[in-house]
Write a protein that holds these residues in place. Structure first.
Motif, PDB file in Angstrom:
ATOM      1  N   ASN A   1      62.219 -37.204  61.871  1.00  0.00           N
ATOM      2  CA  ASN A   1      60.814 -37.081  61.493  1.00  0.00           C
ATOM      3  C   ASN A   1      60.656 -37.515  60.042  1.00  0.00           C
ATOM      4  O   ASN A   1      61.063 -36.798  59.131  1.00  0.00           O
ATOM      5  CB  ASN A   1      60.381 -35.618  61.683  1.00  0.00           C
ATOM      6  CG  ASN A   1      58.965 -35.368  61.231  1.00  0.00           C
ATOM      7  OD1 ASN A   1      58.216 -36.303  60.946  1.00  0.00           O
ATOM      8  ND2 ASN A   1      58.594 -34.099  61.165  1.00  0.00           N
TER       9      ASN A   1
ATOM     10  N   LYS B   1      57.972 -37.848  58.375  1.00  0.00           N
ATOM     11  CA  LYS B   1      56.827 -37.202  57.711  1.00  0.00           C
ATOM     12  C   LYS B   1      56.004 -38.250  56.931  1.00  0.00           C
ATOM     13  O   LYS B   1      55.887 -39.380  57.391  1.00  0.00           O
ATOM     14  CB  LYS B   1      57.311 -36.051  56.824  1.00  0.00           C
ATOM     15  CG  LYS B   1      58.233 -35.102  57.616  1.00  0.00           C
ATOM     16  CD  LYS B   1      58.525 -33.817  56.936  1.00  0.00           C
ATOM     17  CE  LYS B   1      59.458 -32.987  57.810  1.00  0.00           C
ATOM     18  NZ  LYS B   1      59.731 -31.662  57.287  1.00  0.00           N
TER      19      LYS B   1
ATOM     20  N   HIS C   1      54.035 -29.563  65.027  1.00  0.00           N
ATOM     21  CA  HIS C   1      55.014 -29.422  63.942  1.00  0.00           C
ATOM     22  C   HIS C   1      54.526 -28.339  62.965  1.00  0.00           C
ATOM     23  O   HIS C   1      53.322 -28.189  62.743  1.00  0.00           O
ATOM     24  CB  HIS C   1      55.196 -30.756  63.207  1.00  0.00           C
ATOM     25  CG  HIS C   1      56.314 -30.685  62.211  1.00  0.00           C
ATOM     26  ND1 HIS C   1      56.120 -30.196  60.938  1.00  0.00           N
ATOM     27  CD2 HIS C   1      57.629 -30.962  62.322  1.00  0.00           C
ATOM     28  CE1 HIS C   1      57.285 -30.205  60.300  1.00  0.00           C
ATOM     29  NE2 HIS C   1      58.220 -30.665  61.124  1.00  0.00           N
TER      30      HIS C   1
ATOM     31  N   GLU D   1      54.324 -28.127  59.869  1.00  0.00           N
ATOM     32  CA  GLU D   1      53.423 -28.549  58.785  1.00  0.00           C
ATOM     33  C   GLU D   1      52.003 -28.751  59.298  1.00  0.00           C
ATOM     34  O   GLU D   1      51.036 -28.539  58.575  1.00  0.00           O
ATOM     35  CB  GLU D   1      53.982 -29.817  58.122  1.00  0.00           C
ATOM     36  CG  GLU D   1      55.175 -29.472  57.237  1.00  0.00           C
ATOM     37  CD  GLU D   1      56.321 -30.456  57.292  1.00  0.00           C
ATOM     38  OE1 GLU D   1      56.115 -31.636  57.625  1.00  0.00           O
ATOM     39  OE2 GLU D   1      57.464 -30.022  57.019  1.00  0.00           O
TER      40      GLU D   1
ATOM     41  N   GLU E   1      62.180 -24.792  65.396  1.00  0.00           N
ATOM     42  CA  GLU E   1      62.315 -25.056  63.963  1.00  0.00           C
ATOM     43  C   GLU E   1      61.831 -23.840  63.187  1.00  0.00           C
ATOM     44  O   GLU E   1      60.623 -23.701  62.943  1.00  0.00           O
ATOM     45  CB  GLU E   1      61.469 -26.271  63.566  1.00  0.00           C
ATOM     46  CG  GLU E   1      61.862 -27.546  64.277  1.00  0.00           C
ATOM     47  CD  GLU E   1      61.394 -28.770  63.496  1.00  0.00           C
ATOM     48  OE1 GLU E   1      62.263 -29.499  63.008  1.00  0.00           O
ATOM     49  OE2 GLU E   1      60.181 -28.978  63.337  1.00  0.00           O
TER      50      GLU E   1
ATOM     51  N   ALA F   1      63.502 -22.591  57.397  1.00  0.00           N
ATOM     52  CA  ALA F   1      64.652 -23.499  57.268  1.00  0.00           C
ATOM     53  C   ALA F   1      64.222 -24.945  57.050  1.00  0.00           C
ATOM     54  O   ALA F   1      65.051 -25.820  56.842  1.00  0.00           O
ATOM     55  CB  ALA F   1      65.524 -23.406  58.515  1.00  0.00           C
ATOM     56  N   ILE F   2      62.911 -25.219  57.098  1.00  0.00           N
ATOM     57  CA  ILE F   2      62.455 -26.608  57.016  1.00  0.00           C
ATOM     58  C   ILE F   2      62.307 -27.034  55.560  1.00  0.00           C
ATOM     59  O   ILE F   2      61.530 -26.451  54.807  1.00  0.00           O
ATOM     60  CB  ILE F   2      61.114 -26.787  57.763  1.00  0.00           C
ATOM     61  CG1 ILE F   2      61.322 -26.519  59.259  1.00  0.00           C
ATOM     62  CG2 ILE F   2      60.563 -28.193  57.541  1.00  0.00           C
ATOM     63  CD1 ILE F   2      60.067 -26.649  60.084  1.00  0.00           C
ATOM     64  N   GLY F   3      63.105 -28.049  55.197  1.00  0.00           N
ATOM     65  CA  GLY F   3      63.012 -28.621  53.857  1.00  0.00           C
ATOM     66  C   GLY F   3      63.470 -27.689  52.754  1.00  0.00           C
ATOM     67  O   GLY F   3      63.248 -27.952  51.582  1.00  0.00           O
TER      68      GLY F   3
ATOM     69  N   GLY G   1      65.504 -27.972  61.038  1.00  0.00           N
ATOM     70  CA  GLY G   1      65.452 -27.157  59.824  1.00  0.00           C
ATOM     71  C   GLY G   1      66.694 -27.409  59.004  1.00  0.00           C
ATOM     72  O   GLY G   1      67.744 -26.835  59.272  1.00  0.00           O
ATOM     73  N   SER G   2      66.567 -28.331  58.013  1.00  0.00           N
ATOM     74  CA  SER G   2      67.671 -28.655  57.115  1.00  0.00           C
ATOM     75  C   SER G   2      68.951 -29.067  57.846  1.00  0.00           C
ATOM     76  O   SER G   2      70.052 -28.688  57.453  1.00  0.00           O
ATOM     77  CB  SER G   2      67.945 -27.495  56.153  1.00  0.00           C
ATOM     78  OG  SER G   2      66.805 -27.246  55.351  1.00  0.00           O
ATOM     79  N   VAL G   3      68.781 -29.857  58.905  1.00  0.00           N
ATOM     80  CA  VAL G   3      69.962 -30.414  59.580  1.00  0.00           C
ATOM     81  C   VAL G   3      70.514 -31.549  58.716  1.00  0.00           C
ATOM     82  O   VAL G   3      69.760 -32.387  58.215  1.00  0.00           O
ATOM     83  CB  VAL G   3      69.615 -30.944  60.989  1.00  0.00           C
ATOM     84  CG1 VAL G   3      70.826 -31.626  61.628  1.00  0.00           C
ATOM     85  CG2 VAL G   3      69.119 -29.800  61.876  1.00  0.00           C
TER      86      VAL G   3
ATOM     87  N   LEU H   1      66.143 -32.143  65.517  1.00  0.00           N
ATOM     88  CA  LEU H   1      64.983 -32.821  64.915  1.00  0.00           C
ATOM     89  C   LEU H   1      65.206 -32.757  63.406  1.00  0.00           C
ATOM     90  O   LEU H   1      65.272 -31.672  62.830  1.00  0.00           O
ATOM     91  CB  LEU H   1      63.684 -32.119  65.328  1.00  0.00           C
ATOM     92  CG  LEU H   1      62.377 -32.662  64.747  1.00  0.00           C
ATOM     93  CD1 LEU H   1      62.205 -34.151  65.010  1.00  0.00           C
ATOM     94  CD2 LEU H   1      61.176 -31.909  65.337  1.00  0.00           C
ATOM     95  N   VAL H   2      65.353 -33.930  62.809  1.00  0.00           N
ATOM     96  CA  VAL H   2      65.837 -34.031  61.432  1.00  0.00           C
ATOM     97  C   VAL H   2      64.716 -34.537  60.537  1.00  0.00           C
ATOM     98  O   VAL H   2      64.090 -35.550  60.845  1.00  0.00           O
ATOM     99  CB  VAL H   2      67.013 -35.043  61.371  1.00  0.00           C
ATOM    100  CG1 VAL H   2      67.638 -35.052  59.989  1.00  0.00           C
ATOM    101  CG2 VAL H   2      68.044 -34.752  62.444  1.00  0.00           C
ATOM    102  N   GLY H   3      64.473 -33.867  59.420  1.00  0.00           N
ATOM    103  CA  GLY H   3      63.471 -34.338  58.468  1.00  0.00           C
ATOM    104  C   GLY H   3      64.137 -35.135  57.356  1.00  0.00           C
ATOM    105  O   GLY H   3      64.458 -36.311  57.507  1.00  0.00           O
ATOM    106  N   GLY H   4      64.401 -34.474  56.233  1.00  0.00           N
ATOM    107  CA  GLY H   4      64.917 -35.137  55.031  1.00  0.00           C
ATOM    108  C   GLY H   4      66.096 -36.075  55.284  1.00  0.00           C
ATOM    109  O   GLY H   4      66.100 -37.218  54.796  1.00  0.00           O
TER     110      GLY H   4
END
Ligand code: PGA
Length: 253
Positions: free
Chosen positions: A9, A11, A97, A99, A169, A173-175, A214-216, A234-237
């Motif tokens: 993701n 974002k 999501h 956010e 998520e 734990a997200i970001g 969440g911070s994977v 599901l990976v963000g950063g």
């Protein structure tokens, strides 16, 4: 047997050049590393979806939108519908999501309308669910996740639900760099699968993929995905760096 699924993701990040560069790198690396053994998706911002779809077209990487609107067409300034997303090559769409729930203010009812419209339009929704830190501290995690799942899937028959992927998520734990421990995540994934078995039947519950988010990072992905009910991430950063995202895909193989 549930096929592992890794989704990135992006974002509100990247630009017209870096989105295509990132997508091209992921497509190339993912074919080499995982072939058809892992489902991979990237979720760029709306304005880069079409360019990214072109960049990944001859790979195993699918494209996901980050949001959708539920109406079919008309006077909804700024919104994007399912047929537009299909038209430019999207396969998946994120719904609910955290956010969008907590920054934009989306309700379970709105998320359910979006998810229903996505399925009707031939897209595969990824329903994101998860508790806030304060809700976990107040021992409301199961209650919140139950509400997100039940209201998110309200009114859908089992055939339609089989199109859905769920992403657990935890918002805390997200970001944040905090990750649920593999045990904490597994507990919630197992809880969600049991809930799906109660709502539908155990066969459907066994078939639905439940991703953790969440911070994977490359360093924790393999251990998370080694848990029996964690079917992917599901990976963000970390999805914004080609090498990190590829390492996570490799961890899924
Ligand atoms: P993160 O984001 O990996 O940066 O924590 C995950 C997500 O929001 O899906």
């Amino acid at each position: 047997m549930r096929k592992p699924f890794v989704a990135g993701n992006w974002k509100m990040n990247t630009d017209s050049h870096s989105s295509v560069d990132l997508a091209t790198g992921v497509a190339r690396g993912s074919v080499e590393l995982a072939g058809q053994g892992v489902d991979v998706a990237v979720c760029p911002p709306f304005v880069y979806l079409q360019a990214v779809a072109g960049a990944v077209s001859s790979s195993n990487v699918s494209v996901s939108a980050q949001d959708i609107y539920f109406e079919a067409k008309g006077a909804f300034t700024g919104e994007i519908n399912a047929s537009m997303l299909k038209d430019i090559g999207c396969t998946y769409v994120l719904c609910g999501h955290s956010e969008r729930r907590h920054v934009i203010g989306e309700t379970d009812e709105l998320i359910n309308k979006k998810l229903t419209a996505a399925i009707a339009g031939g897209l595969l929704p990824i329903l994101c669910v998860g508790e806030l830190q304060s809700e976990r501290e107040a021992s409301q995690t199961e209650e919140v996740v139950t509400r997100h799942v039940k209201k998110g899937l309200a009114g859908l028959n089992p055939e339609k639900v089989s199109a859905v992927t769920i992403a657990y998520e935890p918002v805390w734990a997200i970001g944040t760099g905090l990750t649920a421990t593999p045990q904490q995540a597994q507990e919630m994934h197992q809880f969600i699968r049991k809930l799906l078995a109660q709502m539908y039947d155990s066969q459907l519950a066994e078939e639905i993929r439940i991703l953790y988010g969440g911070s994977v990072k490359p360093g924790n992905a393999a251990e998370l995905m080694s848990k029996p009910d964690i079917d992917g991430v599901l990976v963000g950063g970390a999805s914004l760096k080609t090498d990190d995202f590829l390492a996570i895909i490799q961890a899924a193989t």
